[in-house]
Motif scaffolding. Sequence first.
Motif, mmCIF file in Angstrom:
data_model
loop_
_atom_site.group_PDB
_atom_site.id
_atom_site.type_symbol
_atom_site.label_atom_id
_atom_site.label_comp_id
_atom_site.label_asym_id
_atom_site.label_seq_id
_atom_site.Cartn_x
_atom_site.Cartn_y
_atom_site.Cartn_z
ATOM 1 N N LEU A 71 -27.263 1.951 26.172
ATOM 2 C CA LEU A 71 -27.342 2.943 25.100
ATOM 3 C C LEU A 71 -27.043 2.249 24.039
ATOM 4 O O LEU A 71 -27.946 2.361 22.837
ATOM 5 N N HIS A 72 -25.941 1.565 23.643
ATOM 6 C CA HIS A 72 -25.637 0.715 22.531
ATOM 7 C C HIS A 72 -26.680 -0.466 22.085
ATOM 8 O O HIS A 72 -27.299 -0.409 21.014
ATOM 9 N N SER A 73 -27.335 -1.025 23.096
ATOM 10 C CA SER A 73 -28.452 -1.922 23.163
ATOM 11 C C SER A 73 -29.642 -1.257 22.527
ATOM 12 O O SER A 73 -30.248 -1.683 21.613
ATOM 13 N N LYS A 74 -30.025 -0.194 22.927
ATOM 14 C CA LYS A 74 -31.014 0.670 22.448
ATOM 15 C C LYS A 74 -30.890 1.006 21.279
ATOM 16 O O LYS A 74 -31.961 0.858 20.235
ATOM 17 N N LEU A 75 -29.632 1.514 20.804
ATOM 18 C CA LEU A 75 -29.480 1.885 19.534
ATOM 19 C C LEU A 75 -29.672 0.551 18.379
ATOM 20 O O LEU A 75 -30.398 0.912 17.396
ATOM 21 N N GLN A 76 -29.165 -0.493 18.714
ATOM 22 C CA GLN A 76 -29.324 -1.701 17.892
ATOM 23 C C GLN A 76 -30.863 -2.028 17.936
ATOM 24 O O GLN A 76 -31.252 -2.207 16.689
ATOM 25 N N GLU A 77 -31.435 -1.847 18.892
ATOM 26 C CA GLU A 77 -32.848 -2.288 18.745
ATOM 27 C C GLU A 77 -33.799 -1.183 17.832
ATOM 28 O O GLU A 77 -34.509 -1.810 16.935
ATOM 29 N N ALA A 78 -33.469 0.238 18.256
ATOM 30 C CA ALA A 78 -34.105 1.015 17.182
ATOM 31 C C ALA A 78 -33.590 0.937 15.657
ATOM 32 O O ALA A 78 -34.570 1.078 14.886
ATOM 33 N N ASN A 79 -32.409 0.567 15.704
ATOM 34 C CA ASN A 79 -31.978 0.195 14.157
ATOM 35 C C ASN A 79 -32.669 -1.023 13.661
ATOM 36 O O ASN A 79 -33.084 -0.957 12.517
ATOM 37 N N GLN A 80 -32.941 -2.016 14.364
ATOM 38 C CA GLN A 80 -33.715 -3.193 13.915
ATOM 39 C C GLN A 80 -34.976 -2.785 13.277
ATOM 40 O O GLN A 80 -35.690 -3.457 12.542
ATOM 41 N N VAL A 81 -35.807 -2.168 14.451
ATOM 42 C CA VAL A 81 -37.262 -1.830 13.966
ATOM 43 C C VAL A 81 -37.422 -0.922 12.918
ATOM 44 O O VAL A 81 -38.039 -1.209 12.062
ATOM 45 N N LEU A 82 -36.280 0.085 12.647
ATOM 46 C CA LEU A 82 -36.336 0.832 11.543
ATOM 47 C C LEU A 82 -36.160 -0.100 10.379
ATOM 48 O O LEU A 82 -37.021 0.175 9.142
ATOM 49 N N GLU A 83 -35.287 -0.988 10.279
ATOM 50 C CA GLU A 83 -34.970 -1.917 9.338
ATOM 51 C C GLU A 83 -36.299 -2.716 9.134
ATOM 52 O O GLU A 83 -36.600 -2.942 7.867
ATOM 53 N N ASP A 84 -36.852 -3.157 9.894
ATOM 54 C CA ASP A 84 -38.145 -4.068 9.830
ATOM 55 C C ASP A 84 -39.426 -3.231 9.287
ATOM 56 O O ASP A 84 -39.913 -3.888 8.436
ATOM 57 N N LEU A 85 -39.338 -1.938 9.710
ATOM 58 C CA LEU A 85 -40.373 -1.103 9.020
ATOM 59 C C LEU A 85 -40.241 -0.820 7.646
ATOM 60 O O LEU A 85 -41.137 -0.428 6.956
ATOM 61 N N ASN A 86 -38.827 -0.797 7.172
ATOM 62 C CA ASN A 86 -38.634 -0.426 5.917
ATOM 63 C C ASN A 86 -38.547 -1.576 4.997
ATOM 64 O O ASN A 86 -38.125 -1.492 3.727
ATOM 65 N N LYS A 87 -38.858 -3.165 5.409
ATOM 66 C CA LYS A 87 -38.776 -4.137 4.495
ATOM 67 C C LYS A 87 -39.853 -4.205 3.582
ATOM 68 O O LYS A 87 -40.978 -3.490 3.746
ATOM 69 N N PRO A 88 -39.597 -4.302 2.275
ATOM 70 C CA PRO A 88 -40.642 -4.374 1.383
ATOM 71 C C PRO A 88 -41.856 -5.266 2.150
ATOM 72 O O PRO A 88 -41.590 -6.308 2.546
ATOM 73 N N GLY A 89 -42.865 -4.809 1.557
ATOM 74 C CA GLY A 89 -44.257 -5.658 1.760
ATOM 75 C C GLY A 89 -44.782 -5.044 3.250
ATOM 76 O O GLY A 89 -45.771 -5.633 3.758
ATOM 77 N N HIS A 90 -44.225 -4.161 3.696
ATOM 78 C CA HIS A 90 -44.876 -3.661 5.108
ATOM 79 C C HIS A 90 -45.315 -2.324 4.738
ATOM 80 O O HIS A 90 -44.837 -1.286 4.304
#
Length: 90
Positions: A71-90
């Motif tokens: 579950l922790h691993s899935k949470l980290q993965e989901a947080n990373q996807v959210l962070e990547d989607l919120n990066k400028p230029g996307h």
Amino acid sequence: MKRIALVVMAGFLAIGSVPAYAADTGGKDECLLISKNCKNEVDSIQQKIKKLQVEIKKGNKVYTTDELKKLHSKLQEANQVLEDLNKPGH
């Protein structure tokens, strides 16, 4: 191209993020844990993050140590996807 890859990755993450409705799971969300007993609905990344946080808080009363790690691993993965989607230029 990178944006398309991120959207596809977010979609795959979301596929297994709907709530489980199994009667005998001992309070475990099998859909989040092992993508079992999922409905055809899809959560947003933010909803998945919230559900993972709620399940992780249940701790060892409901989940084994290995399940909590998953579950922790899935949470980290989901947080990373959210962070990547919120990066400028996307």
